[in-house]
Design an enzyme around this catalytic site. Structure first.
Site, PDB file in Angstrom:
ATOM      1  CD  GLU A  21      -1.561  -0.277   3.552  1.00  0.00           C
ATOM      2  OE1 GLU A  21      -2.447   0.571   3.644  1.00  0.00           O
ATOM      3  OE2 GLU A  21      -1.508  -1.284   4.288  1.00  0.00           O
TER       4      GLU A  21
ATOM      5  NE  ARG B 249      26.633  -5.628  -9.888  1.00  0.00           N
ATOM      6  CZ  ARG B 249      26.655  -6.569 -10.824  1.00  0.00           C
ATOM      7  NH1 ARG B 249      25.736  -6.593 -11.749  1.00  0.00           N
ATOM      8  NH2 ARG B 249      27.572  -7.498 -10.822  1.00  0.00           N
TER       9      ARG B 249
ATOM     10  CG  ASP C 278       7.865 -13.052  -8.272  1.00  0.00           C
ATOM     11  OD1 ASP C 278       7.286 -13.239  -9.354  1.00  0.00           O
ATOM     12  OD2 ASP C 278       8.730 -12.158  -8.122  1.00  0.00           O
TER      13      ASP C 278
ATOM     14  CG  ASP D 150      24.168 -13.242  -7.079  1.00  0.00           C
ATOM     15  OD1 ASP D 150      23.898 -13.967  -8.062  1.00  0.00           O
ATOM     16  OD2 ASP D 150      24.219 -11.998  -7.146  1.00  0.00           O
TER      17      ASP D 150
ATOM     18  CD  GLU E  35      39.285 -30.581  -8.621  1.00  0.00           C
ATOM     19  OE1 GLU E  35      39.142 -30.166  -7.466  1.00  0.00           O
ATOM     20  OE2 GLU E  35      39.878 -29.926  -9.515  1.00  0.00           O
TER      21      GLU E  35
HETATM   22  C1  GLA Z   1      23.950 -10.817 -10.710  1.00  0.00           C
HETATM   23  C2  GLA Z   1      23.650 -12.274 -10.954  1.00  0.00           C
HETATM   24  C3  GLA Z   1      24.922 -13.040 -11.162  1.00  0.00           C
HETATM   25  C4  GLA Z   1      25.664 -12.459 -12.331  1.00  0.00           C
HETATM   26  C5  GLA Z   1      25.910 -10.973 -12.115  1.00  0.00           C
HETATM   27  C6  GLA Z   1      26.486 -10.324 -13.360  1.00  0.00           C
HETATM   28  O1  GLA Z   1      24.568 -10.617  -9.494  1.00  0.00           O
HETATM   29  O2  GLA Z   1      22.890 -12.808  -9.916  1.00  0.00           O
HETATM   30  O3  GLA Z   1      24.663 -14.401 -11.357  1.00  0.00           O
HETATM   31  O4  GLA Z   1      24.921 -12.666 -13.508  1.00  0.00           O
HETATM   32  O5  GLA Z   1      24.722 -10.301 -11.784  1.00  0.00           O
HETATM   33  O6  GLA Z   1      26.717  -8.987 -13.183  1.00  0.00           O
END
Ligand code: GLA
Length: 727
Positions: A277, A443, A532, A546, A612
């Site tokens: 709201e 950012r 969402d 991230d 690996e």
């Molecule tokens: C965000 C995304 C990451 C990557 C960066 C690139 O943080 O979540 O996975 O793509 O942007 O700038």
């Protein structure tokens, strides 16, 4: 079918497979909520009680009846101005400047199929799978009309709710608050379960008792946010994963929202979900309609696991769309944590070659391939390929990668603009900013005004020009800051901008989906900042966080699983020590955690040892073996990683004949006590074989006695046990 109108009682009853929802038009024309819960029959109006309550006023037409009050009766769509002093679903500033609304019943309509909402994502279903109930309410003084919409998906135990609000009077009005759904409970002790978090640590589980007053979650950030997910659960006290009653509300919307639980003076509980709201004041001219985004509602008496499964089925089959909705997604390698901005066409090609050796199917070139973008301080908005960096055209690079047998995907962030960009130098007023004020940067970037059609159109054209340069089969759509400085030069009423912004995003996405029907789009907002059901209508998967640390991810994915299916969860194996936490976890455990998602890799494959690389190859082979079960199976949470030493979860086939048990040790102690895990969703009377050890167990034993988790030294051991019925 599920919706019944009873003329005698003037009740609307919605039956789904196991639930009943009932409302009643009372003698004064108010729409009262009677019941929502386990399936019942008959008229439930006997539950209503009437007492003279001090300071709870009475509608004028109730005459001398002082026991009738909107302040205490349960309501279907409470509004401000008719005597209900609790939190309401609707608040309107009328054309004469008053804040008052009195909605009374006018009529109804029951139709086959599920209603759609123009410009908004919504649950969809075939004509035979769903029904729609529209209940029309009106304010006889102002002419305001409200159509309550109920979509009923009987087999899924899902009811969706939305509302159309129409200015049927004269003069311009403003919506001050417009929630999509309200549920009133006459009595009961409840807990509110919500999912809070922050960037790189999303959707932590929180369960607290509903107390007197209001408990409110929400977002003012323009996106649904990392901080609170637009999904909440009201659970009866004592409800566990396996037993007990719970109600879930999941908002099919990706912007500002508000979820509330309120316990009132009479110990009644109300929950509401809808648009935030604050910063919302939506103008409606005469004859105009406003559409409230949809809420998915579900109830079960079979515990939280079942509640989640209801949501999972609904989202997987009736929200997600497109070619990839039901299919296993390609195993991909993403360049972000492999090289961040520091790459060239050659290094991307090298990564693709390593991917090929490992049997990875797709390469995604993340941020840094366009404009002037060597770090995150510039270039957003300049959607042209940096051919110098790539050492050639994008088309050529894609072709070379495709020639290896690897698909190609690309990262974009259409909603943003860097001040250091050609786009900003050309159209500075396309960025959201308030005249005379310096905007808040995040950012080091600003947000494009996606409430403006010409901005959406322009960026759409630019992005399409990129996507047409080659065989691009996947797009990661990112959104890396919250909105602030809400001011659009194109409108006078700024209280509409937040909502219109989201409509702009949806319009862009819809056009993209229509133009590239076979392209897989992954949503992302600094990881899971816009996770969402609204986004999932356009992007069947979303980068979950991230934070790629396999141990933190256990909690993040656990929280996410309450509302969203595994097929929606973007999850990758990344390097160790992990870039976010510095933690070192075995490749095996990282793989097990990432398999509770769309599965891929996000590291420099070239830096892996020979061993690996072999392990990765083996892991991918395992993943392919399990992928149909992971994607199509039922998901069960088997532990609580916020309290238990282990995190355990399971995928079981619909018929219970196959299951994959996953366990990760979160803690290790000296002289360790043993953890046992009880499985779910098997057939009690059948015998199962664990495929790696050949050991036999009965379904009942696995579910009722459980199995011990081995005690081994070394941190974060992971186990994956594959059971199949033994015939
Ligand atoms: C965000 C995304 C990451 C990557 C960066 C690139 O943080 O979540 O996975 O793509 O942007 O700038």
């Amino acid at each position: 079918m599920g919706i019944i109108y009873c003329q005698t009682d003037r009740t609307f009853t919605i039956h789904t497979m196991t639930t009943t929802y009932q409302m009643k038009v009372d003698d004064y024309g108010f729409l009262l909520h009677l019941y929502y819960g386990k399936k019942v029959t008959g008229c439930m109006d006997y539950l209503l009680t009437y007492y003279d309550r001090g300071f709870s006023g009475n509608p004028y037409d109730a005459g001398n009846d002082r026991t009738y009050s909107m302040d205490s009766l349960p309501q279907e769509f409470p509004c401000l101005g008719n005597g209900d002093y609790r939190s309401v679903a609707l608040s309107v500033e009328n054309a004469d400047g008053t804040f008052s609304c009195d909605l009374r019943y006018r009529g109804y309509e029951i139709t086959k199929g599920k209603y759609r909402l123009p410009g908004l994502p919504a649950v969809y279903a075939d004509e035979e799978e769903a029904q729609t109930l529209k209940i029309e309410l009106e304010d006889r003084v102002t002419g305001l009309q409200v159509n309550l919409l109920y979509g009923v998906l009987t087999d899924l135990d899902v009811i969706t709710r939305s509302a159309e609000i129409i200015n049927g009077g004269s003069g311009k009005i403003y919506l001050e608050k417009a929630q999509s759904a309200c549920l009133d409970f006459l009595y009961g002790e409840y807990d509110l379960i919500t999912f809070y978090g922050r960037h790189a640590m999303e959707r932590n589980f929180q369960r607290v008792p509903v107390v007197h007053g209001s408990q409110v979650i929400g977002s003012r950030r323009g996106a649904s946010s990392h901080q609170y997910n637009p999904m909440m659960i009201l659970a009866e006290k004592g409800t566990t994963e396996d037993v007990g009653c719970g109600y879930a509300m999941s908002f099919v919307y990706s912007g500002n929202f508000q979820g509330e639980a309120q316990k009132d003076q009479f110990n009644q509980t109300r929950i509401l979900m809808g648009l935030q709201e604050e910063m919302f004041r939506y103008p409606l001219e005469e004859g105009e309609t406003f559409y409230c985004p949809e809420v998915i509602i579900t109830f079960t008496d079979k515990g939280l696991n079942q509640l989640s499964q209801n949501l999972h089925s609904c989202i997987r089959h009736h929200v997600c769309r497109g070619k990839y909705k039901e299919t296993v997604r390609p195993v991909l390698i993403n360049s972000w944590e492999a090289s961040y901005f520091d790459f060239s066409g050659e290094s991307i090609y090298e990564l693709a070659k390593h991917a090929k050796e490992a049997d990875i199917e797709m390469l995604v070139m993340d941020d840094g391939w366009f404009g002037k973008r060597e770090d995150d301080n510039s270039g957003l908005g300049d959607w042209y390929v940096n051919e110098e960096k790539l050492g050639g055209t994008l088309g050529d690079l894609i072709q070379k990668i495709n020639d290896l047998g690897i698909k190609f995907g690309i990262w974009i962030e259409p909603e943003m603009i860097s001040e250091d960009s050609d786009l900003y130098r050309t159209y500075p007023d396309w960025a959201l900013a308030i005249p005379g004020r310096a905007p808040v940067r995040a950012r080091n970037q600003l947000v494009l005004d996606f409430s403006r059609k010409e901005v959406v159109d322009y960026v759409y054209e630019q992005i399409c020009k990129i996507l047409d340069q080659g065989n691009i089969e996947y797009v990661k759509w990112d959104m890396n800051r919250s909105l602030m400085d809400i001011y659009s030069v194109s409108v006078k009423d700024q209280g509409r901008v937040m909502y219109d912004y989201v409509l702009g995003v949806y319009e862009f996405l819809e056009r993209l989906v229509q133009r590239y029907p076979d392209m897989l789009i992954e949503g992302c907002s600094g990881g899971g900042g816009r996770f969402d059901a609204g986004m999932l209508y356009y992007t069947p998967q979303i980068w979950c966080s991230d934070n790629t640390d396999a141990i933190d991810r256990l909690k993040i994915q656990y929280g996410t699983s309450f509302g969203y299916p595994v097929s929606a969860v973007g999850s990758h194996v990344s390097a160790v020590p992990n870039h976010q936490t510095g933690r070192t976890v075995s490749m095996k455990t990282r793989g097990i955690t990432a398999m509770a998602g769309t599965f891929g890799y996000e590291l420099d494959l070239g830096a892996l040892t020979k061993e690996e690389k072999e392990e990765v190859k083996k892991q991918i082979a395992d993943y392919h073996k399990y992928a149909p079960l992971i994607q199509n199976g039922k998901y069960y949470r088997l532990s609580d990683p916020f309290h238990d030493e282990i995190c355990a979860w399971e995928f079981a086939s619909e018929d219970g004949k196959e299951a994959l048990l996953n366990v990760v040790m979160q803690e290790i102690h000296g002289n360790m006590t043993v953890n046992y895990v009880k499985m779910r969703g098997l057939n009690a009377g059948e015998m199962y074989q664990e495929k790696n050890t050949g050991k036999m167990y009965s379904g009942a034993a696995l579910m009722d006695a459980g199995i011990p988790v081995p005690v081994e030294t070394g941190e974060y051991q992971g186990y994956q046990l594959h059971f199949e019925i033994f015939e």
